[in-house]
Design a protein around this motif. Structure first.
Motif, PDB file in Angstrom:
ATOM      1  N   MET A 137     -14.708   6.625  24.780  1.00 43.49           N
ATOM      2  CA  MET A 137     -13.502   6.203  24.097  1.00 43.49           C
ATOM      3  C   MET A 137     -12.303   6.858  24.790  1.00 43.49           C
ATOM      4  SD  MET A 137     -12.424   6.827  20.138  1.00 43.49           S
ATOM      5  CE  MET A 137     -12.805   5.236  19.478  1.00 43.49           C
ATOM      6  N   PRO A 138     -11.274   6.075  25.125  1.00 42.50           N
ATOM      7  CA  PRO A 138     -10.109   6.648  25.814  1.00 42.50           C
ATOM      8  C   PRO A 138      -9.332   7.577  24.879  1.00 42.50           C
ATOM      9  CG  PRO A 138      -9.785   4.307  25.380  1.00 42.50           C
ATOM     10  CD  PRO A 138     -11.170   4.639  24.946  1.00 42.50           C
ATOM     11  N   LYS A 139      -8.726   8.588  25.458  1.00 42.03           N
ATOM     12  CA  LYS A 139      -7.912   9.522  24.684  1.00 42.03           C
ATOM     13  C   LYS A 139      -6.542   8.918  24.422  1.00 42.03           C
ATOM     14  CE  LYS A 139      -9.941  13.752  26.441  1.00 42.03           C
ATOM     15  NZ  LYS A 139      -9.662  15.037  27.106  1.00 42.03           N
ATOM     16  N   LYS A 140      -5.946   9.273  23.284  1.00 44.05           N
ATOM     17  CA  LYS A 140      -4.580   8.892  22.969  1.00 44.05           C
ATOM     18  C   LYS A 140      -3.682  10.067  23.327  1.00 44.05           C
ATOM     19  CE  LYS A 140      -5.698   5.726  19.259  1.00 44.05           C
ATOM     20  NZ  LYS A 140      -5.447   5.349  17.866  1.00 44.05           N
ATOM     21  N   THR A 141      -2.461   9.775  23.721  1.00 43.50           N
ATOM     22  CA  THR A 141      -1.493  10.816  24.049  1.00 43.50           C
ATOM     23  C   THR A 141      -0.353  10.743  23.060  1.00 43.50           C
ATOM     24  OG1 THR A 141      -2.045  10.605  26.386  1.00 43.50           O
ATOM     25  CG2 THR A 141       0.003  11.736  25.861  1.00 43.50           C
ATOM     26  N   PHE A 142       0.097  11.904  22.587  1.00 46.73           N
ATOM     27  CA  PHE A 142       1.179  11.976  21.622  1.00 46.73           C
ATOM     28  C   PHE A 142       2.327  12.797  22.195  1.00 46.73           C
ATOM     29  CE2 PHE A 142      -2.648  11.192  19.288  1.00 46.73           C
ATOM     30  CZ  PHE A 142      -2.281  10.284  18.318  1.00 46.73           C
ATOM     31  N   LEU A 143       3.546  12.396  21.877  1.00 47.84           N
ATOM     32  CA  LEU A 143       4.733  13.154  22.230  1.00 47.84           C
ATOM     33  C   LEU A 143       5.102  13.974  21.010  1.00 47.84           C
ATOM     34  CD1 LEU A 143       7.149  13.805  24.077  1.00 47.84           C
ATOM     35  CD2 LEU A 143       8.307  11.834  23.059  1.00 47.84           C
ATOM     36  N   VAL A 144       5.127  15.298  21.139  1.00 45.85           N
ATOM     37  CA  VAL A 144       5.486  16.186  20.052  1.00 45.85           C
ATOM     38  C   VAL A 144       6.813  16.842  20.424  1.00 45.85           C
ATOM     39  CG1 VAL A 144       4.819  18.211  18.708  1.00 45.85           C
ATOM     40  CG2 VAL A 144       3.070  16.596  19.479  1.00 45.85           C
ATOM     41  N   THR A 145       7.806  16.677  19.566  1.00 44.91           N
ATOM     42  CA  THR A 145       9.130  17.223  19.816  1.00 44.91           C
ATOM     43  C   THR A 145       9.397  18.346  18.825  1.00 44.91           C
ATOM     44  OG1 THR A 145       9.886  15.045  20.509  1.00 44.91           O
ATOM     45  CG2 THR A 145      11.578  16.672  20.010  1.00 44.91           C
ATOM     46  N   TRP A 155      13.418  18.115   5.730  1.00 43.39           N
ATOM     47  CA  TRP A 155      13.744  18.689   7.033  1.00 43.39           C
ATOM     48  C   TRP A 155      12.466  18.960   7.783  1.00 43.39           C
ATOM     49  CZ3 TRP A 155      12.817  23.530   9.345  1.00 43.39           C
ATOM     50  CH2 TRP A 155      13.563  23.775  10.499  1.00 43.39           C
ATOM     51  N   GLN A 156      12.405  18.532   9.020  1.00 44.53           N
ATOM     52  CA  GLN A 156      11.197  18.737   9.809  1.00 44.53           C
ATOM     53  C   GLN A 156      11.536  19.455  11.098  1.00 44.53           C
ATOM     54  OE1 GLN A 156       9.533  14.862  10.460  1.00 44.53           O
ATOM     55  NE2 GLN A 156       8.212  15.074   8.696  1.00 44.53           N
ATOM     56  N   THR A 157      10.681  20.376  11.466  1.00 47.21           N
ATOM     57  CA  THR A 157      10.838  21.076  12.731  1.00 47.21           C
ATOM     58  C   THR A 157      10.123  20.305  13.829  1.00 47.21           C
ATOM     59  OG1 THR A 157      10.873  23.185  11.584  1.00 47.21           O
ATOM     60  CG2 THR A 157      10.406  23.248  13.918  1.00 47.21           C
ATOM     61  N   VAL A 158       9.017  19.666  13.480  1.00 43.65           N
ATOM     62  CA  VAL A 158       8.172  19.015  14.466  1.00 43.65           C
ATOM     63  C   VAL A 158       8.094  17.523  14.167  1.00 43.65           C
ATOM     64  CG1 VAL A 158       5.853  18.923  15.444  1.00 43.65           C
ATOM     65  CG2 VAL A 158       6.792  21.107  14.685  1.00 43.65           C
ATOM     66  N   ARG A 159       8.245  16.718  15.221  1.00 41.72           N
ATOM     67  CA  ARG A 159       8.048  15.272  15.112  1.00 41.72           C
ATOM     68  C   ARG A 159       7.022  14.885  16.152  1.00 41.72           C
ATOM     69  NH1 ARG A 159      14.007  14.543  15.705  1.00 41.72           N
ATOM     70  NH2 ARG A 159      13.349  14.158  17.807  1.00 41.72           N
ATOM     71  N   SER A 160       6.207  13.906  15.833  1.00 42.95           N
ATOM     72  CA  SER A 160       5.257  13.441  16.835  1.00 42.95           C
ATOM     73  C   SER A 160       5.107  11.926  16.736  1.00 42.95           C
ATOM     74  CB  SER A 160       3.890  14.121  16.659  1.00 42.95           C
ATOM     75  OG  SER A 160       3.332  13.790  15.418  1.00 42.95           O
ATOM     76  N   SER A 161       4.780  11.336  17.858  1.00 44.99           N
ATOM     77  CA  SER A 161       4.517   9.909  17.902  1.00 44.99           C
ATOM     78  C   SER A 161       3.554   9.648  19.051  1.00 44.99           C
ATOM     79  CB  SER A 161       5.809   9.104  18.092  1.00 44.99           C
ATOM     80  OG  SER A 161       6.464   9.504  19.268  1.00 44.99           O
ATOM     81  N   GLU A 162       2.742   8.626  18.874  1.00 50.20           N
ATOM     82  CA  GLU A 162       1.790   8.275  19.915  1.00 50.20           C
ATOM     83  C   GLU A 162       2.514   7.614  21.075  1.00 50.20           C
ATOM     84  OE1 GLU A 162      -2.202   5.566  20.676  1.00 50.20           O
ATOM     85  OE2 GLU A 162      -1.458   5.803  18.631  1.00 50.20           O
ATOM     86  N   LEU A 163       2.153   8.022  22.279  1.00 44.29           N
ATOM     87  CA  LEU A 163       2.707   7.375  23.469  1.00 44.29           C
ATOM     88  C   LEU A 163       1.858   6.146  23.772  1.00 44.29           C
ATOM     89  CD1 LEU A 163       3.495  10.433  25.756  1.00 44.29           C
ATOM     90  CD2 LEU A 163       5.067   9.084  24.364  1.00 44.29           C
TER      91      LEU A 163
END
Length: 112
Positions: A1-9, A51-59
């Protein structure tokens, strides 16, 4: 199964006093140390509602303006297309290939 990549800001303000900067460490090393302390403190603090310190989304190159540089494989956003993703390196397409700022031809407006 291919890995997913996430952008975490993670957005953190980093402070370093004149004394810390004069401690004998290079300025970059001191900023890195201050950043580590600030990140750890931010992650340990309770956050106010909404309020959030961390945001993430799948690339996902199929649904957002991102992809891997054809030459080095680093994740980039195409700055010449709509909705570039903040947090990714600058890139652009040249002859159909997505290239990062380091692999763009000399003189290209996004090359550095």
């Amino acid at each position: 199964m291919p890995k997913k990549t996430f952008l975490v800001t993670l957005t953190v303000a980093v402070e370093a006093s004149d004394e810390e900067l004069a401690s004998g460490l290079s300025e970059l090393a001191q900023v890195e140390r201050s950043l580590t302390r600030a990140v750890n403190a931010a992650l340990e603090q309770p956050r106010p509602l909404g309020w959030q310190t961390v945001r993430s989304s799948e690339l996902d190159p199929a649904s957002s303006n991102c992809g891997r540089c054809t030459r080095c494989g680093g994740w980039v956003t195409d700055r010449d297309r709509p909705e570039p993703l903040d947090g990714l390196g600058n890139g652009a397409r040249v002859d159909g290939q997505l290239l990062c700022d380091e692999h763009l031809p000399e003189g290209h407006r996004w090359a550095f």
